[in-house]
Design a protein around this motif. Structure first.
Motif, PDB file in Angstrom:
ATOM      1  N   LEU A 172     -11.531   5.164 -11.113  1.00  0.00           N
ATOM      2  CA  LEU A 172     -11.409   3.923 -11.883  1.00  0.00           C
ATOM      3  C   LEU A 172     -10.857   2.799 -11.004  1.00  0.00           C
ATOM      4  O   LEU A 172     -11.399   1.686 -10.981  1.00  0.00           O
ATOM      5  CB  LEU A 172     -10.499   4.166 -13.084  1.00  0.00           C
ATOM      6  N   GLY A 173      -9.783   3.121 -10.243  1.00  0.00           N
ATOM      7  CA  GLY A 173      -9.188   2.123  -9.371  1.00  0.00           C
ATOM      8  C   GLY A 173     -10.165   1.636  -8.319  1.00  0.00           C
ATOM      9  O   GLY A 173     -10.296   0.429  -8.085  1.00  0.00           O
ATOM     10  N   LYS A 217      -8.707   8.802 -12.335  1.00  0.00           N
ATOM     11  CA  LYS A 217      -7.982   7.535 -12.210  1.00  0.00           C
ATOM     12  C   LYS A 217      -8.276   6.877 -10.876  1.00  0.00           C
ATOM     13  O   LYS A 217      -8.421   5.659 -10.791  1.00  0.00           O
ATOM     14  CB  LYS A 217      -6.486   7.780 -12.353  1.00  0.00           C
ATOM     15  N   PHE A 218      -8.376   7.688  -9.814  1.00  0.00           N
ATOM     16  CA  PHE A 218      -8.683   7.128  -8.505  1.00  0.00           C
ATOM     17  C   PHE A 218     -10.060   6.468  -8.520  1.00  0.00           C
ATOM     18  O   PHE A 218     -10.259   5.380  -7.983  1.00  0.00           O
ATOM     19  CB  PHE A 218      -8.641   8.226  -7.444  1.00  0.00           C
ATOM     20  N   LEU A 245       0.841  -1.205   0.000  1.00  0.00           N
ATOM     21  CA  LEU A 245       0.000   0.000   0.000  1.00  0.00           C
ATOM     22  C   LEU A 245       0.872   1.248   0.000  1.00  0.00           C
ATOM     23  O   LEU A 245       0.616   2.207  -0.734  1.00  0.00           O
ATOM     24  CB  LEU A 245      -0.914   0.006   1.225  1.00  0.00           C
ATOM     25  N   PRO A 270       0.087  13.066  -7.614  1.00  0.00           N
ATOM     26  CA  PRO A 270       0.422  11.720  -8.060  1.00  0.00           C
ATOM     27  C   PRO A 270      -0.762  10.982  -8.685  1.00  0.00           C
ATOM     28  O   PRO A 270      -0.567  10.154  -9.552  1.00  0.00           O
ATOM     29  CB  PRO A 270       0.904  11.032  -6.789  1.00  0.00           C
ATOM     30  N   VAL A 271      -1.973  11.264  -8.240  1.00  0.00           N
ATOM     31  CA  VAL A 271      -3.132  10.527  -8.749  1.00  0.00           C
ATOM     32  C   VAL A 271      -4.246  11.516  -9.101  1.00  0.00           C
ATOM     33  O   VAL A 271      -4.610  12.358  -8.284  1.00  0.00           O
ATOM     34  CB  VAL A 271      -3.650   9.527  -7.701  1.00  0.00           C
ATOM     35  N   ARG A 311       3.085   6.280  -2.614  1.00  0.00           N
ATOM     36  CA  ARG A 311       4.175   7.258  -2.480  1.00  0.00           C
ATOM     37  C   ARG A 311       4.309   8.097  -3.737  1.00  0.00           C
ATOM     38  O   ARG A 311       4.088   7.629  -4.844  1.00  0.00           O
ATOM     39  CB  ARG A 311       5.516   6.561  -2.223  1.00  0.00           C
ATOM     40  N   VAL A 357       2.280   1.899  -3.555  1.00  0.00           N
ATOM     41  CA  VAL A 357       1.440   2.516  -4.598  1.00  0.00           C
ATOM     42  C   VAL A 357       1.013   3.926  -4.244  1.00  0.00           C
ATOM     43  O   VAL A 357       0.544   4.658  -5.112  1.00  0.00           O
ATOM     44  CB  VAL A 357       0.177   1.677  -4.929  1.00  0.00           C
ATOM     45  N   GLY A 364     -12.750  -6.955  -7.300  1.00  0.00           N
ATOM     46  CA  GLY A 364     -11.940  -7.394  -6.179  1.00  0.00           C
ATOM     47  C   GLY A 364     -12.732  -8.063  -5.080  1.00  0.00           C
ATOM     48  O   GLY A 364     -12.396  -9.159  -4.643  1.00  0.00           O
ATOM     49  N   VAL A 420     -11.738  -2.284  -7.804  1.00  0.00           N
ATOM     50  CA  VAL A 420     -11.655  -3.012  -6.536  1.00  0.00           C
ATOM     51  C   VAL A 420     -13.049  -3.371  -6.050  1.00  0.00           C
ATOM     52  O   VAL A 420     -13.307  -4.496  -5.604  1.00  0.00           O
ATOM     53  CB  VAL A 420     -10.909  -2.172  -5.481  1.00  0.00           C
TER      54      VAL A 420
END
Lengths: 100, 165
Positions: free
Chosen positions: B95-96, B92-93, B19, B87-88, B24, B22, B104, B100
């Motif tokens: 989508l992730g 995109k966040f 965790l 960073p994100v 940092r 991904v 997931g 999950v």
């Protein structure tokens, strides 16, 4: 004694963290490391299944996957070095030359 | 220590380190936490009686591959890029999080329902001799294919990394 399901869920959780890393990050190197994490998560399920079935085929597969991952690391990192020489960046979001 | 204690200790460490990896911003911090994750996975292999793979995990992954990654990170000067952007991105966040939530949770629930009793293991389970025996009898073809792949990669990397003049 730890159950097989706990090992598999641990592998699944690590794999999902890798998937999230690949989907959300734009830094090519972190993307690459997330990919390596996904390979390792699958390796863990191979080793756990080998332990619970008493057959060692899983170990052979992990051995082969490790060799392929090492190859992938060498080629992938060489590509990133070449990419950085061209663009001064490893941000994969900026790699849209083929999309335009 | 019992197997359960080691499982939760190193499994938890692997999850936390992944965790951390991904999330940092700096690739250097990511790479170092990934080393921690790989070493804890090696420890888990030892718990699973995979002695050869324990050594290979430490040498090849935590050693060779991560040294290569760290070397490249330090070779490329990424400092300007790190501080420039978040960073994100939100899209995109989302989508992730969606992946999950949809895939997931379902997959983890399926994995949780697997039931199996640990097999009785021979004394030399996971030893170099036993894995080597399998590699050079039943899996010779696969072993040779990987050897050829390694050779091809050596040539490919030299071609890729050579500076064009």
């Amino acid at each position: 004694m730890v159950g097989l399901n706990e090992w598999l869920v641990l592998g699944g959780v690590l794999f999902l963290i890798g998937v999230v890393g690949v989907l959300t990050r734009s830094n090519g190197l972190i993307l690459f490391m997330s990919l390596e994490l996904m390979l390792n998560a699958v390796n863990l399920t191979f080793v756990a299944l080998a332990r619970y079935t008493g057959r060692m085929e899983g170990h052979v597969f992990v051995f082969l996957v490790t060799a392929v991952a090492a190859c992938e690391a060498a080629v992938g990192l060489a590509l990133f070095v070449g990419l950085f020489r061209l663009h001064k960046s490893v941000d994969v979001d900026q790699l849209n030359a083929m999309g335009d | 220590m019992s197997e359960r204690v080691l499982f939760y200790l190193f499994g938890g460490l692997a999850v936390v380190a992944s965790l951390w990896m991904v999330t940092r911003r700096s690739p250097l911090a990511s790479a170092l936490s990934l080393v921690v994750a790989f070493v804890s996975l090696a420890a888990l292999y030892a718990v699973l009686q995979a002695h050869l793979l324990f050594a290979i995990q430490l040498w090849v992954y935590a050693g060779a591959v991560m040294v290569l990654v760290l070397f490249v990170i330090m070779l490329l000067d990424l400092r300007a890029e790190e501080s420039a952007r978040a960073p994100v991105t939100t899209a995109k966040f989302a989508l992730g999080a969606l992946v999950v939530a949809l895939l997931g949770v379902k997959a983890l629930a399926a994995l949780w329902n697997v039931e199996a009793e640990p097999a009785e293991l021979p004394a030399d389970f996971g030893s170099v001799a036993r894995v080597g025996e399998l590699l050079f009898t039943r899996y010779t073809l696969q072993f040779e294919i990987v050897s050829i792949l390694l050779l091809a990669v050596i040539v490919a990397v030299v071609v890729l990394a050579r500076r064009r003049t």
